[in-house]
Design a protein around this motif. Structure first.
Motif, short mmCIF file in Angstrom:
data_model
loop_
_atom_site.label_atom_id
_atom_site.label_comp_id
_atom_site.label_asym_id
_atom_site.label_seq_id
_atom_site.Cartn_x
_atom_site.Cartn_y
_atom_site.Cartn_z
N THR A 24 38.80 -12.39 -23.29
CA THR A 24 38.65 -13.85 -24.00
C THR A 24 38.76 -13.48 -25.28
OG1 THR A 24 37.32 -14.34 -22.15
CG2 THR A 24 36.94 -15.51 -24.19
N ALA A 25 38.17 -12.40 -26.05
CA ALA A 25 38.28 -12.41 -27.34
C ALA A 25 39.85 -12.42 -27.91
CB ALA A 25 37.65 -11.07 -27.77
N GLY A 26 40.70 -11.43 -27.05
CA GLY A 26 42.08 -11.61 -27.46
C GLY A 26 42.64 -13.05 -27.38
N SER A 37 43.34 -18.70 -32.65
CA SER A 37 42.54 -18.76 -34.17
C SER A 37 43.98 -18.44 -35.10
CB SER A 37 41.48 -17.75 -34.57
OG SER A 37 42.00 -16.24 -34.43
N THR A 38 44.55 -17.38 -34.80
CA THR A 38 45.87 -17.04 -35.64
C THR A 38 46.95 -18.11 -35.46
OG1 THR A 38 45.61 -14.81 -35.03
CG2 THR A 38 47.55 -15.34 -36.02
N ALA A 39 47.13 -18.67 -34.64
CA ALA A 39 48.12 -19.71 -34.58
C ALA A 39 47.80 -21.08 -34.86
CB ALA A 39 48.60 -19.68 -33.07
N LEU A 97 38.06 -19.13 -35.93
CA LEU A 97 37.40 -18.43 -34.82
C LEU A 97 37.59 -16.99 -34.71
CD1 LEU A 97 39.31 -21.00 -32.00
CD2 LEU A 97 36.93 -21.10 -32.65
N LYS A 98 37.97 -16.33 -35.76
CA LYS A 98 38.15 -15.05 -35.86
C LYS A 98 36.65 -14.14 -35.57
CE LYS A 98 42.55 -14.20 -37.99
NZ LYS A 98 43.31 -13.88 -39.04
N PRO A 99 35.68 -14.67 -36.12
CA PRO A 99 34.45 -14.23 -36.00
C PRO A 99 33.91 -14.23 -34.76
CG PRO A 99 34.25 -15.51 -38.05
CD PRO A 99 35.80 -15.94 -37.24
#
Length: 590
Positions: free
Chosen positions: A438-440, A446-448, A454-456
């Motif tokens: 889920t973190a991945g 978040s990147t896209a 959302l990275k934290p």
């Protein structure tokens, strides 16, 4: 949509009532028999009539010239026809093997001529050894110092007979086996064998007149074979017998009522931790094909969970994404409509019809979303163009969708594995892996679409998941062993990464299918433009053959890789234990 709870059921009664009890249980069809007989009393395979009924039927079906079918049931004995057919099949195989051996032996002896060996004592215990030696290796034969004779030569080899008490060592080639029989004797034996084969084939031709009646009675023969096998699985001592099996809990009242009415002792016990019951997947008819997809690779353990609904939906989705064309889906739908009634004539067909319908619907919907109809995009401004929401050539978007589906699939598998444990602590490792994947997924989103926001959360989920895996990979071991196994468990991180990326094949295969369809269209258009008039025929031929090949490749890829993503990647995280399938002792004849 679950694995049915089973109870261990034991029947004890008089031996004289054993066969009647088995016949009644076969009619009820709810007991999976567990052998109670000692190993030396239990046959390795089903014995008695019906054990080879389908082999006999296949043997008669393969005969090219079947006799006129007999309809006189009064003269038909299914058990006897099966026995005779299998006996003819056995004799034909033996005679065919013998004929092939004689042909090979005669062929090997032909270069040496037809001769008769003298008795060994008359030859001073010397023997003849036959070799076909290439001319370039003849000096090696001479160097051995053994007496030999060159019988004949051709442009490549010398046919050499070496005289020696024992087989010569150091020969450059292996010897030719000629046996002790003269060639004219072998040729006479070959003629006898070929005549015997003709006689056996005549018997086979006669038996083909019962093919239709045997086919109609195949279920009864198999039921009799199953009954015979069940008789050998009971434990018998003097005048008493015992039969044990597994039965679903919802069928226990029926079995209890039967035992009470027929005065048979019946003992019921719940499955104990040391028991290994078979796995009985309970699903409605429309989901039963999901069971077949699951059992195709492995049967889930009794204490795991039923992945049939997930596999049913995911296989249809993966199939649609790999096929990637609404035109192909429409063609499959027409074929399904044509064969719908025929599929309903068999139990297997009725099980797979809902899956086929789901595949067609998913494929049609996905093909509309990517706007591909035999490789042609719908014209702008049309209703079909309004449904064209995904661009298959947008590599980044389609890869993100494939990875998103892979993450969801793996997370679902790990979550379901965690939920199956009675002790929640045992499932925390699977929860940890669900958190890591889920973190991945959160990091990808978040990147896209939401840089920095959302990275934290992704880092928090990855850390929490890693800690759970580290601490609960072996929750009941001693601290040092627990820590070492936790560290070893963390090495599966690369496996998780690889499994998720494996779902990129959905995009790659779908893109390949669409590209091939588009290229065949361009080839056909090019031929038509280059040869006006007659070019329309060749262009149509290219379209027909090209799309047929593309559809065949797409179907093969969709089945193979659709199954692979479920039974390899998904089962790797969702199913940790393998079981054995529940096979009820029941009648096939209706």
């Amino acid at each position: 949509m679950s694995i049915a709870r089973l109870n261990k059921v034991t029947f004890v009664g008089l031996t004289e009532n054993r066969e009647r009890l088995l016949q009644d249980l076969q009619n009820l069809g709810c007991l999976h028999i567990e052998p109670l007989a000692p190993e030396y009393e239990t046959p390795a395979a089903a014995v008695g009539p019906g054990g080879g009924a389908r082999e006999a039927l296949q043997f008669l079906r393969e005969y090219p010239h079947r006799r006129r079918q007999s309809r006189d049931t009064s003269r038909f004995d299914a058990v006897e026809v099966e026995r005779k057919t299998l006996d003819v099949r056995r004799r034909l195989l033996e005679l065919t093997d013998e004929r092939d051996f004689l042909i090979k032996r005669i062929q090997d002896m032909r270069p040496w001529g037809d001769f008769v060996f003298s008795p060994l004592h008359e030859m001073g215990n010397l023997r003849f050894w036959f070799y076909i030696v290439p001319h370039r290796d003849m000096p090696k034969v001479t160097e051995l110092g053994l007496p030999y004779e060159i019988v004949k030569k051709d442009n490549r080899n010398s046919y050499v007979v070496v005289i020696s008490e024992n087989e010569p060592e150091g020969m450059p080639v292996n010897r030719t086996h000629t046996g002790y029989q003269p060639r004219h004797v072998l040729e006479a034996l070959l003629e006898d064998v070929e005549l015997a084969i003709e006689d056996v084939q005549a018997e086979r031709a006669y038996l083909t007149r019962w093919y239709k009646l045997l086919k109609d009675n195949i279920a009864a023969l198999e039921d009799q074979a199953a009954l015979t096998a069940a008789l050998h699985q009971t434990y018998t001592s003097h005048e008493m017998f015992a039969l044990r099996g597994w039965a679903p809990q919802d069928r226990l009242p029926q079995l209890t009522d039967y035992a009470r009415r027929h005065r048979v002792h019946m003992d019921i016990k719940e499955a104990e931790p040391d028991d290994n019951p078979p796995t009985y997947l309970e699903n409605p008819l429309w989901l039963s094909a999901g069971e077949d997809l699951v059992n195709f690779y492995m049967t889930p353990g009794y204490r795991t969970w039923d992945p049939s609904p997930v596999v049913f939906i995911s296989f249809a989705l993966f199939f649609a994404m790999i096929l990637a064309d609404a035109g192909y889906a429409l063609l499959l739908g027409i074929l399904l409509l044509f064969f719908w009634r025929k599929m309903g004539a068999s139990q297997a067909g009725r099980r797979f019809r809902p899956l086929c319908l789901t595949i067609v619907c998913f494929s049609l919907l996905f093909g509309m979303l990517i706007g591909s109809y035999f490789g042609v995009a719908p014209p702008g401004g049309t209703p079909l163009a309004a449904l064209h929401l995904l661009d298959m050539t947008n590599t980044n978007l389609m890869m993100e969708i494939s990875v998103f589906i892979g993450c969801i699939h793996v997370i679902l598998g790990a979550s379901m594995d965690a939920m199956r444990y009675k002790n929640p602590i045992e499932g925390l490792e699977s929860v940890g892996w669900a958190c890591v994947v889920t973190a991945g997924l959160v990091f990808l989103i978040s990147t896209a679409y939401a840089p920095g926001i959302l990275k934290p959360l992704a880092v928090l989920l990855a850390g929490a998941g890693g800690i759970l895996v580290l601490l609960f990979a072996a929750p009941f071991d001693k601290p040092l062993s627990r820590l070492m196994k936790g560290l070893l468990g963390l090495t599966k991180l690369t496996g998780a990464f690889g499994d998720v990326l494996s779902y990129l094949r959905l995009f790659a295969l779908g893109l390949a299918s669409g590209s091939l369809a588009l290229e065949f269209n361009r080839m056909a258009a090019g031929i038509y433009e280059a040869m006006p008039g007659i070019g329309i025929f060749f262009g149509f031929l290219v379209l027909l053959l090209g799309h047929a090949v593309n559809l065949a490749l797409g179907l093969a890829s969709a089945v193979i890789h659709g199954l692979r993503l479920n039974v390899i990647e998904f089962f790797n995280w969702g199913l940790k234990e393998e079981g054995w399938q529940f096979k009820p002792f029941r009648r096939n004849e209706r």
